[in-house]
Enzyme design. Structure first.
Site, mmCIF file in Angstrom:
data_model
loop_
_atom_site.group_PDB
_atom_site.id
_atom_site.type_symbol
_atom_site.label_atom_id
_atom_site.label_comp_id
_atom_site.label_asym_id
_atom_site.label_seq_id
_atom_site.Cartn_x
_atom_site.Cartn_y
_atom_site.Cartn_z
ATOM 1 N N GLY B 40 0.971 -6.582 15.093
ATOM 2 C CA GLY B 40 0.632 -5.722 13.960
ATOM 3 C C GLY B 40 1.345 -6.213 12.712
ATOM 4 O O GLY B 40 2.513 -6.604 12.768
ATOM 5 N N LEU B 43 3.026 -2.275 7.298
ATOM 6 C CA LEU B 43 4.344 -2.189 6.671
ATOM 7 C C LEU B 43 5.456 -2.476 7.669
ATOM 8 O O LEU B 43 6.380 -3.246 7.389
ATOM 9 C CB LEU B 43 4.537 -0.809 6.057
ATOM 10 C CG LEU B 43 3.735 -0.546 4.784
ATOM 11 C CD1 LEU B 43 3.981 0.863 4.290
ATOM 12 C CD2 LEU B 43 4.089 -1.560 3.708
ATOM 13 N N ALA B 44 5.393 -1.864 8.845
ATOM 14 C CA ALA B 44 6.457 -2.072 9.828
ATOM 15 C C ALA B 44 6.438 -3.508 10.349
ATOM 16 O O ALA B 44 7.474 -4.181 10.390
ATOM 17 C CB ALA B 44 6.310 -1.074 10.975
ATOM 18 N N ARG B 337 0.518 20.858 4.546
ATOM 19 C CA ARG B 337 -0.762 20.376 5.059
ATOM 20 C C ARG B 337 -1.274 21.169 6.253
ATOM 21 O O ARG B 337 -2.466 21.496 6.320
ATOM 22 C CB ARG B 337 -0.628 18.897 5.463
ATOM 23 C CG ARG B 337 -0.456 17.994 4.268
ATOM 24 C CD ARG B 337 -0.215 16.555 4.678
ATOM 25 N NE ARG B 337 -0.128 15.711 3.492
ATOM 26 C CZ ARG B 337 0.130 14.407 3.506
ATOM 27 N NH1 ARG B 337 0.340 13.796 4.647
ATOM 28 N NH2 ARG B 337 0.193 13.717 2.395
ATOM 29 N N GLU B 432 4.358 3.872 12.575
ATOM 30 C CA GLU B 432 3.593 4.993 13.133
ATOM 31 C C GLU B 432 3.437 4.870 14.650
ATOM 32 O O GLU B 432 3.187 5.867 15.334
ATOM 33 C CB GLU B 432 2.204 5.068 12.450
ATOM 34 C CG GLU B 432 1.449 6.357 12.746
ATOM 35 C CD GLU B 432 0.067 6.440 12.082
ATOM 36 O OE1 GLU B 432 -0.246 5.592 11.239
ATOM 37 O OE2 GLU B 432 -0.688 7.373 12.407
ATOM 38 N N LEU B 448 5.209 5.613 4.583
ATOM 39 C CA LEU B 448 5.532 4.291 4.044
ATOM 40 C C LEU B 448 7.027 4.047 4.164
ATOM 41 O O LEU B 448 7.487 2.966 4.524
ATOM 42 C CB LEU B 448 5.097 4.195 2.576
ATOM 43 C CG LEU B 448 3.630 4.517 2.293
ATOM 44 C CD1 LEU B 448 3.308 4.273 0.823
ATOM 45 C CD2 LEU B 448 2.723 3.675 3.154
#
Lengths: 249, 644
Positions: B40, B43-44, B337, B432, B448
C-alpha cells in the site's frame, strides 16, 4: 437514452487492436460516464464476453486514474475527469467513440488501459525536495507570501492523469513536468535543488519519448484541473537558466 | 492468548519519550542488511516506505494501482489536525488527545492517542519542508480552520485537497528513495497472501495484475498499509479498488482483527440516485457550518414532493422540520457525524425523506445566502457547489442540496500493539488498516494525521526494536512456505475461474452491500444482525457455486481482481455482524437499537464493554474466537456525550 459505443478493444500490448461497436440502452442522464460503461460491462459479462477494461479508482475526480479519449477529446466534452463526466452531456441516439490515451510513452496494456509509469520516472528524476524525515525546521519558520503559496498550489493540483499528453499532437508531457517544476521553483523549500531539478526532469521527460511543445495550448484546454501553460513558460525559464549556468557542463 | 498492548509504563506525557529510549536500535551499517515489505502506498505506506529507506533499510513497495500516487488518501478533502496552537486559542497536545478520546466515545487507548497528538506537530513541519502548499495567511504563516468535535482551530489544509497534497508530498519522498535505489516499486501488483516462517512474517505472495504472474517476495518484516474496508458495503465514499484482501489474508494467517463493526457513516454525501450507482461522493463536513438540514414536516408533503406535484421552494416555512436544530438546540446542525447520520435515517424511516428514492434530506443554504450574500457563500464553498451541480445537475444556489449518510471510514482493523505490530511477529499494520487510535468514531481531519504519524514517526522507531532482536539472515522466496502459499493462491484463482456460474461478481457485491447497509449500518439490532448472518452465509455459498468470472489468469483481468476481493468481503461481512452482535451497547458509530436512552441517544456500557474486541480466526467454517483487551482510562473521565 439509447447509445452506440465504438470502443477500442486490444487484448494486450502486442495485439493490433481495433474498434468494436456496442448498442446500449436504458442509460439514465444521472449516470457518470464510467457507470454507463459499468452497465455495458455487466451486459457483456452476463453474455459471457470479456468486459471492456478501463482504469478508474476514486471516481471523484482526484486520483487521476481514469483516462478515456472520448469523441476525440481526453476525458470527453467537459473539462473534467471522465469519472465526473455525466451522461446528461450526451443525447439519445449518440454514437460515442472511446479510445485509450494515444502516446508512444503510454503503451496500451489492454483495451483502454495504458501504462503511465513514465510519469513516475519523471518525478523520480527530481520532483521532490531532498529532506529526510525528522530534523526539519518548525513549519512557521518558513514564511511564504500567500500569493506565492497560492500559485504553487495551483501548479500542485495536477493529478497526473495524462490528459495533457493525450491532447497534444506531439504527445508532449511538458504541462505535467512543468507543474511540478513550477511548484517547487516558486517555493523557498525548492530553491536548493532548483537548477538540477529542472535539468534532470526535462532530461527524463525527453528520454521517455514524449514530444516537444509547440504552444498550441491543447493541454491547458483539456486539463481537468485547469493547470495553466504559464507553468510551461516558467519551466522553460528554469531550464534555460539552469543550463546556461550549469555546474555539470 | 492475552493481548499485550505493550503500552509503556510511566506518566502519559512521558510514555513515548521513554519508549523511544528503551527500544533497541539497529546500527546504521546493519540496516542495509534488512529488507522490509510495504504493502500500500497511501499516506501510511508511502511515508513509511520513504522513511525506512532513508534510514537505510531495503524497501519493496507494492500497490494495486498504476502508480503509488493514486492511493485513496488522495481523495481526503478537509484537512489534517495538529496541536500546533498557532492560533493562540488554547490548543495543546493534551487537548487534541482529549478531543480524540472523547470523539471516539472512549473506545481507544490513551497511550496511543497521546502519542498521536504528540507527533502531530512534527507532521506539519515535515510536510512543509517537502513543499506541501498548505493554505497561508497574508503574513506568510500557516492558516487553520476548525472542524467538528473541537473548539479550537487546529486543522491545516490545502484548499479542499489536503489529502492530495499530503499524499503527493509522501509520494515525492518515496520517489526520491526509488531514485536512490533504496525502494523498489511494484505498481499494479496485488498482495494475495502473507507468508510466515517459524511463526514470523517473512514475506508475501503477489499477483502481477498485468501478466497474472504469481510471485513471492521475502523480507524481514512486512507492513500492511492497505487502508479500510468500507467497500464491504458496495456503496461508500471509498475508491472502487479499496479492499480488505491484504488485511483479511493476514487475519486468516493469525493476525487478530479488532472492532470490525466500527464503521463511520458520514452524514453529508450526495444521495444514491439509482441502481446504477457505483460509488458515493462526500460533500465536506464544513458545509454544515452554513447549511440548514431539514425535511418536510409531514409524510404527505414529502410524498407530493417525491412525485413532483410540488416544488421544494414552494414548501412553507411552517411545513419545514429543521430536525437537528429542533432536537439539539445547542449544537444544531453541527452535531457529530454519528448523531447527524442517525437522525437523517430516522426522518427518512418515518417516510419524510426527499429525492425520488425517499432517502435524502435537504441541506439548505437559502438563509445563509440571504444573510451573507451569494458571493460570500461562493467564496467559501464554490468548488463544492460546482461539484454538486456536476454530479446532480441541480444548482444549490437556487434549490437546497440533497444529502444522505454514506459509509466513509472504518475505525476497526487489524489489532496492533503500541509498536503497531499485529499478533503475528514481524507483521505490522499502519494507517486505516489498523484499529488503534479512533475508538468507535473518528473525528474529522484525524485520518490524515494518523496515517502520517504511523508512517513518518512511529514505525521508524518501533520496527528497529523488532529487527534488532532478529537475525538479518535472508530467506529464499523458494522456501517451502512460499511455495505452499503460491499453490494456495493459484488454486483459489483457478477455483474462481472454473465456477462459470450465471451471476456476475458485482451482483454478489451489491447484494452483500445491501445486507450490510440494512442490518449492520447506521442502526443495528439483534434480530436484524441474526438475520444478516444467515443471509451472508447463504450468499457466500451461492458465490462459490454460481459466480461467473470471465477470462483467464495470465492477463489483465479486472473481473478476477474483483472476484478475489469480493470473496474476502463476504467473509469479513460475517465477522462484522458477529462483532456488532457481541457488543451489547451503543458507542460512536456502533448503534444498537436495544441500547439507547429514552431520547434515542447512544447508551454506552462502560462497565461491561470498555474493551477492544479482537477476533481470532480458527479455521474455515468455524466461528471466530473473541478476545478482549481491556481499556484503562487513567487520565480521562468517562462521561456520556450530550449535544442537546
Amino acid at each position: 437514452m439509447n447509445l452506440t459505443l465504438k470502443v477500442w478493444r486490444q487484448k494486450n500490448t502486442a495485439d493490433q487492436g481495433g474498434f468494436k461497436e456496442y448498442k446500449i440502452s436504458g442509460i439514465s442522464e444521472d449516470m457518470s460516464f464510467l457507470e454507463m460503461l459499468d452497465v455495458l460491462n455487466e451486459d457483456l459479462s452476463t453474455k459471457g464476453e470479456d468486459p471492456v477494461h478501463f482504469d478508474h479508482d476514486c471516481r471523484e475526480g482526484i486520483c487521476g486514474m481514469c483516462s478515456l479519449y472520448i469523441d476525440g477529446k481526453p476525458h470527453g466534452p467537459q473539462q473534467t475527469t471522465t469519472c465526473q463526466l455525466h451522461m446528461r452531456s450526451f443525447s439519445d441516439g449518440d454514437v460515442i467513440t472511446i479510445e485509450p490515451w494515444r502516446a508512444k510513452a503510454f503503451p496500451v496494456l489492454k483495451d483502454l488501459v495504458v501504462n503511465r509509469s513514465a510519469f513516475d520516472r519523471i518525478i523520480q528524476a527530481g520532483g521532490y525536495v531532498s529532506v529526510n524525515t525528522g530534523g526539519v525546521p518548525d513549519a512557521n519558520e518558513i514564511p511564504i507570501p500567500k500569493s506565492i503559496a497560492d500559485l504553487a498550489m495551483d501548479a500542485a493540483q495536477c493529478i497526473g492523469c495524462g490528459a495533457c499528453v493525450a491532447a497534444c499532437k506531439n504527445a508532449s508531457a511538458m504541462l505535467f513536468t512543468s507543474a511540478k517544476i513550477s511548484q517547487l521553483a516558486l517555493l523557498p523549500q525548492g530553491q536548493v535543488e532548483r537548477k538540477i531539478r529542472a535539468e534532470k526532469m526535462v532530461a527524463q521527460m525527453d528520454a521517455e519519448g514524449f514530444g516537444a511543445c509547440t504552444n498550441t495550448g491543447a493541454c491547458e484546454a483539456e486539463c481537468p484541473k485547469g493547470i495553466s501553460i504559464t507553468n510551461i513558460a516558467r519551466m522553460n525559464r528554469e531550464y534555460f537558466s539552469a543550463v546556461v549556468s550549469s555546474d555539470s557542463v | 492468548m492475552i493481548l499485550d498492548s505493550k503500552i509503556p509504563e510511566g506518566p502519559l506525557a512521558e510514555k513515548w519519550t521513554n519508549h523511544k529510549f528503551n527500544v533497541k536500535l539497529v546500527n546504521p551499517a546493519n540496516k542495509r542488511k534488512y529488507d522490509v515489505i510495504v504493502v500500500g502506498t497511501g499516506l501510511a505506506g508511502a511515508s513509511a516506505a520513504a522513511s525506512l529507506a532513508e534510514l537505510g533499510y531495503n524497501v519493496k513497495a507494492f500497490c494495486f494501482q498504476d502508480s503509488p500516487r493514486r492511493a485513496h488518501s488522495i481523495a481526503a478533502q478537509g484537512g489534517i489536525n495538529a496541536a500546533k496552537n498557532y492560533q493562540n486559542d488554547g490548543d495543546s497536545v493534551y487537548r487534541l488527545f482529549y478531543d480524540t478520546i472523547k470523539g471516539g466515545d472512549y473506545r481507544a487507548r490513551e497511550g496511543n492517542v497521546y502519542r498521536l497528538a504528540q507527533v502531530s506537530v512534527n507532521i506539519i513541519d515535515q510536510c512543509v519542508a517537502q513543499g506541501v502548499p498548505f493554505a497561508r495567511e497574508y503574513g506568510g504563516l500557516l492558516a487553520n480552520r476548525s472542524f467538528g468535535g473541537a473548539q479550537v482551530s487546529r486543522t491545516f489544509y490545502a484548499k479542499g485537497q489536503t489529502g492530495q497534497q499530503l499524499l503527493l508530498g509522501a509520494y515525492s519522498a518515496l520517489s526520491r528513495q526509488v531514485a536512490n535505489g533504496k525502494v523498489k516499486l511494484y505498481p499494479r501488483t496485488e498482495m494475495m497472501d502473507v507468508v510466515t516462517v517459524d511463526g514470523k512474517a517473512r514475506g508475501i505472495v503477489t499477483r502481477n495484475l498485468v501478466t497474472g504472474a504469481i510471485e513471492s517476495h521475502s523480507a524481514h518484516a512486512v507492513l500492511l498499509c492497505t487502508g479500510g474496508y468500507g467497500n464491504v458495503f458496495f456503496l461508500s465514499t471509498n475508491a472502487m479498488g479499496s479492499n480488505v484482501t491484504a488485511a483479511w489474508r493476514a487475519h486468516k494467517k493469525g493476525a487478530y482483527f479488532a472492532n470490525p463493526s466500527f464503521t463511520q457513516i458520514h452524514p453529508t454525501c450526495i444521495p444514491v440516485s439509482g441502481d446504477h450507482q457505483s460509488k458515493l461522493t462526500l460533500m465536506s463536513e464544513s458545509l454544515r457550518n452554513d447549511g440548514r438540514v431539514w425535511v418536510p414536516a409531514t409524510k404527505e408533503i414529502s410524498e407530493k414532493l417525491r412525485k413532483g406535484q410540488i416544488k421544494v421552494n414552494d414548501i412553507k416555512e411552517e411545513d419545514r422540520d429543521y430536525f437537528l436544530e429542533r432536537k439539539y438546540p445547542s449544537f444544531g446542525n453541527l452535531v457529530p457525524r454519528d448523531v447527524a447520520s442517525r437522525n437523517a435515517k430516522y426522518v427518512c424511516d418515518e417516510g419524510r425523506g426527499v429525492n425520488e428514492t425517499g432517502e435524502a434530506v435537504f441541506l439548505d443554504f437559502r438563509d445563509a445566502i440571504k444573510r451573507d450574500g451569494e458571493d460570500t457563500i461562493k467564496a467559501k464553498y464554490g468548488n463544492l457547489f460546482d461539484m454538486y451541480q456536476q454530479i446532480t445537475g441541480d444548482n444549490p444556489y437556487q434549490v437546497p442540496m440533497m444529502i444522505y449518510p454514506a459509509v466513509h471510514y472504518t475505525m476497526g482493523g487489524l489489532w496492533v500493539d503500541y509498536n503497531l505490530m499485529t499478533t503475528i511477529p514481524g507483521l505490522y499494520a499502519l494507517g486505516e488498516a489498523n484499529f488503534s487510535d479512533h475508538g468507535a468514531n473518528r473525528l474529522g481531519a484525524s485520518a490524515l494525521m494518523q496515517g502520517l504519524a504511523d508512517g513518518y514517526f512511529v514505525i521508524p522507531y518501533t520496527i528497529g526494536d523488532y529487527l534488532a532482536q532478529n537475525s538479518n539472515e535472508r530467506i529464499s522466496p523458494d522456501h517451502p512456505e512460499f511455495k505452499k502459499a503460491e499453490v494456495e493462491v493459484s488454486e483459489r484463482i483457478e477455483k474462481l475461474l472454473s465456477i462459470k456460474g450465471e451471476k456476475t461478481v458485482d451482483f454478489f457485491h451489491k447484494k452483500l452491500g445491501k445486507i450490510m447497509w440494512d442490518y449492520c449500518g447506521m442502526a443495528r439490532s439483534e434480530e436484524g444482525l441474526t438475520k444478516a448472518k444467515a443471509m451472508i452465509k447463504e450468499l457466500k455459498k451461492e458465490f462459490w457455486s454460481n459466480v461467473n468470472v470471465l477470462g483467464g489468469n495470465e492477463e489483465l483481468n479486472q473481473s478476477l481482481e474483483k472476484a478475489n476481493r469480493v470473496a474476502d468481503f463476504l467473509e469479513l461481512g460475517e465477522l462484522m455482524v458477529d462483532d456488532a452482535l457481541s457488543r451489547n451497547e451503543s458507542c460512536g458509530g456502533h448503534f444498537r437499537e436495544e441500547y439507547q436512552t429514552p431520547e434515542g441517544e447512544a447508551l454506552r456500557d462502560d462497565e461491561n464493554f470498555a474493551f477492544v474486541s479482537a477476533w481470532k480466526f480458527l479455521g474455515e467454517g468455524q466461528e471466530e474466537e473473541l478476545n478482549k483487551e481491556p481499556l484503562e482510562f487513567e487520565n480521562v473521565k468517562l462521561t456520556q456525550r450530550s449535544y442537546k
